[in-house]
Write a protein that holds these residues in place. Sequence first.
Motif, short mmCIF file in Angstrom:
data_model
loop_
_atom_site.label_atom_id
_atom_site.label_comp_id
_atom_site.label_asym_id
_atom_site.label_seq_id
_atom_site.Cartn_x
_atom_site.Cartn_y
_atom_site.Cartn_z
N GLY A 194 0.82 -1.20 0.00
CA GLY A 194 0.00 0.00 0.00
C GLY A 194 0.85 1.25 0.00
N PRO A 195 0.22 2.43 -0.01
CA PRO A 195 0.97 3.68 0.00
C PRO A 195 1.70 3.89 1.32
N GLY A 196 2.68 4.76 1.29
CA GLY A 196 3.47 5.04 2.48
C GLY A 196 3.34 6.49 2.91
N GLU A 197 3.91 6.77 4.06
CA GLU A 197 3.94 8.14 4.58
C GLU A 197 5.33 8.43 5.11
N LEU A 198 5.87 9.58 4.75
CA LEU A 198 7.20 9.98 5.19
C LEU A 198 7.06 11.20 6.10
N MET A 199 7.75 11.16 7.24
CA MET A 199 7.75 12.28 8.18
C MET A 199 9.09 13.00 8.10
N LEU A 200 9.05 14.30 7.84
CA LEU A 200 10.25 15.12 7.79
C LEU A 200 10.12 16.25 8.80
N HIS A 201 11.26 16.80 9.21
CA HIS A 201 11.27 17.95 10.11
C HIS A 201 12.19 19.03 9.56
N VAL A 202 11.70 20.25 9.59
CA VAL A 202 12.52 21.40 9.23
C VAL A 202 13.44 21.70 10.40
N ILE A 203 14.73 21.86 10.13
CA ILE A 203 15.71 22.12 11.18
C ILE A 203 16.18 23.57 11.15
N HIS A 204 16.61 24.03 9.97
CA HIS A 204 17.11 25.41 9.82
C HIS A 204 16.24 26.12 8.79
N HIS A 205 15.16 26.74 9.24
CA HIS A 205 14.22 27.36 8.31
C HIS A 205 14.84 28.53 7.56
N ASP A 206 15.82 29.20 8.17
CA ASP A 206 16.42 30.36 7.53
C ASP A 206 17.39 29.98 6.41
N LEU A 207 17.72 28.69 6.29
CA LEU A 207 18.66 28.25 5.26
C LEU A 207 17.98 27.43 4.17
N LEU A 208 16.65 27.43 4.16
CA LEU A 208 15.93 26.62 3.19
C LEU A 208 15.82 27.32 1.85
N ASP A 209 16.07 26.55 0.81
CA ASP A 209 15.73 26.97 -0.55
C ASP A 209 14.36 26.37 -0.83
N GLN A 210 13.33 27.21 -0.86
CA GLN A 210 11.96 26.73 -0.83
C GLN A 210 11.58 25.92 -2.07
N GLU A 211 12.32 26.02 -3.13
CA GLU A 211 11.90 25.37 -4.37
C GLU A 211 12.82 24.24 -4.81
N ASN A 212 13.78 23.87 -3.99
CA ASN A 212 14.79 22.94 -4.50
C ASN A 212 14.97 21.70 -3.64
N PHE A 213 14.00 21.39 -2.76
CA PHE A 213 14.04 20.15 -1.99
C PHE A 213 12.99 19.20 -2.55
N TYR A 214 13.38 17.95 -2.75
CA TYR A 214 12.44 16.99 -3.32
C TYR A 214 12.83 15.58 -2.90
N LEU A 215 11.87 14.66 -3.06
CA LEU A 215 12.09 13.24 -2.78
C LEU A 215 12.25 12.51 -4.10
N LEU A 216 13.23 11.61 -4.15
CA LEU A 216 13.57 10.93 -5.40
C LEU A 216 13.55 9.42 -5.18
N SER A 217 12.90 8.71 -6.11
CA SER A 217 12.94 7.25 -6.13
C SER A 217 13.03 6.81 -7.59
#
Length: 593
Positions: free
Chosen positions: A274-297
Amino acid sequence: MKNAYKIYLLRMILLSGLLWADEPEPNWIGAPVIDLSVYEGIGSLFLEWSVPDTIQVERVRIYDRSSNYDPFELKTELITTSNRYLDTDCEQQDRYFYLVGIVDIFGRTFHSDDQHPSFGSCLQYENNENFEKLYSVWDLMKQIMAESLADHFPLLTDETVSALLGLLEMENDLKFVWIEDFPIYALPDIEPIIGDISSALFHEEIFESIIEQEKTYRNRFLLTPFEWNEKIKELYLTAEDRWSSLSDTYQLCYDRILALPPIRISGGSKHKDGPGELMLHVIHHDLLDQENFYLLSNNESIDVPIGADILAGTELRINIPAHWNNVSLMHGETFIQGFYFLLDIPVIITFDGDLVPVDSLNGMVVSRPVSDLWINEIIWKSSTSTLHLEIAGRSFGENQYSVHMNSNPLWSIDWTPDYDIGFQDSAFTVDSLDPGNIILSWNLIRDDEIAPMEFMIIEDSTEVMRHRFPDGGPWQNVEYSTLGMENQNLISDSQTALIPELFVLYQNFPNPFNNNTRITFDLLQDAIISLYVTDATGRVKTIFTENEYNTVGNYNFNWSGENHSTGLYFFTIQAQVDGFAPVVFTRKMIYLK
């Protein structure tokens, strides 16, 4: 006839009195055996009584009267074994006299002193908007401490103050609560004041101001005057002791946070097929590039949704397609972290690299659950299909453990009890392993039930050599084996002894960074020095100095990531003096565009 009528009328009057009158004043038999105390408070009177141990209480009756000349009337009857009662149905400034009657399990009655009854006055109520919001001495103490923190540190938000005081309620291990139970977006606000918080929370004025609230709150909390003072002392000293531990662990936790990437995978779950669920946490919000993080398989990807106003510590949940068995968290072309969807139960990834089963995904966890034994070293040689495992710990046989591989029993641990930490290793040849992954589980066996405590996933085509350093600590990839003995760091004991005498290499600042960072070391002896930066693959990116003679002093170097990719880098110092073998020490840093 008239006499008979008078007798009949008298009987009717007496009968009506019995039927319609309130509970009559009790007519006690025997000497009083109940010791009753009445304590005055604002808007209340608190009754506390003691009963001889030989009396098995079934019911308690409370009687009162407002003057010494009025008869006692039944106020309430309690089906309880409690020895306390709070009377809030009293007129301010009025005096009340009380009797307590006890009915035991045999129907016998016992009473307090009815000739010289205990009494008290209901004190005048003071307007206090927080009165109804406080339910314990600790609630009161937190309120007064919060006011003190607000006075000393006006820039702290109410949410941060509340979270800070909430840590003082923790009864478990306090080592990592700054990460697991405190909003990490507020950690930078605490750093400059961590040394001053103690003086704001624990001083004589705070203690006295809590004690002075006795008339307002003691009755409400059902405490005697002695218990009030003792409870405040107990909570105050406990909170002070906990804060001492918290202040000691703050920097350790903050450094762990600073060493993390701006976003990390904290866990995941997937039902079979069945489908899965991934849990992520933001650690350094001031260093995030909002458009360049993604999950790859494989060749498929899912963008990680990051809003402009997102805070550090924010939890993200992302649905994963059913056919994805693994996922890579990417930033541009840089790999950050991976996760396997090979288990049918939710698991979390600790900061130490442990894969721990949980009932549900929630929050960040630093380390595995404490156990007396654990897997301490793993070596997998794909060329020979040989698996080496080391178990370490200190156990006296209270718990039993086993190792399973791909759900099949592999090793049942037979441990020899010892007061010192012990090591036990074994090798296994895996003959019939299908291409894919090796899933090891470390299991606790209790009442014939097998409960996994930790999982390890190994790609069967990859050579693996990992151990915990220090023993029982975080997982590390190594290039040598210490099976059957204490795990050693990459630096030998003789080199370790030399490091404080040669140099001190500081963590770069800032870290993580998005432009320039400074690398600093103190040279404590004249030595031949090399200092360089490498990427995660070991390729040298910058050489600051190479085999150059340097004298004692402080050295600073600036490093720019402008022409480099975002990711993890290492800066290494090598020092050699007087013909000794070179001493090498490395720290890591994170560059984010």
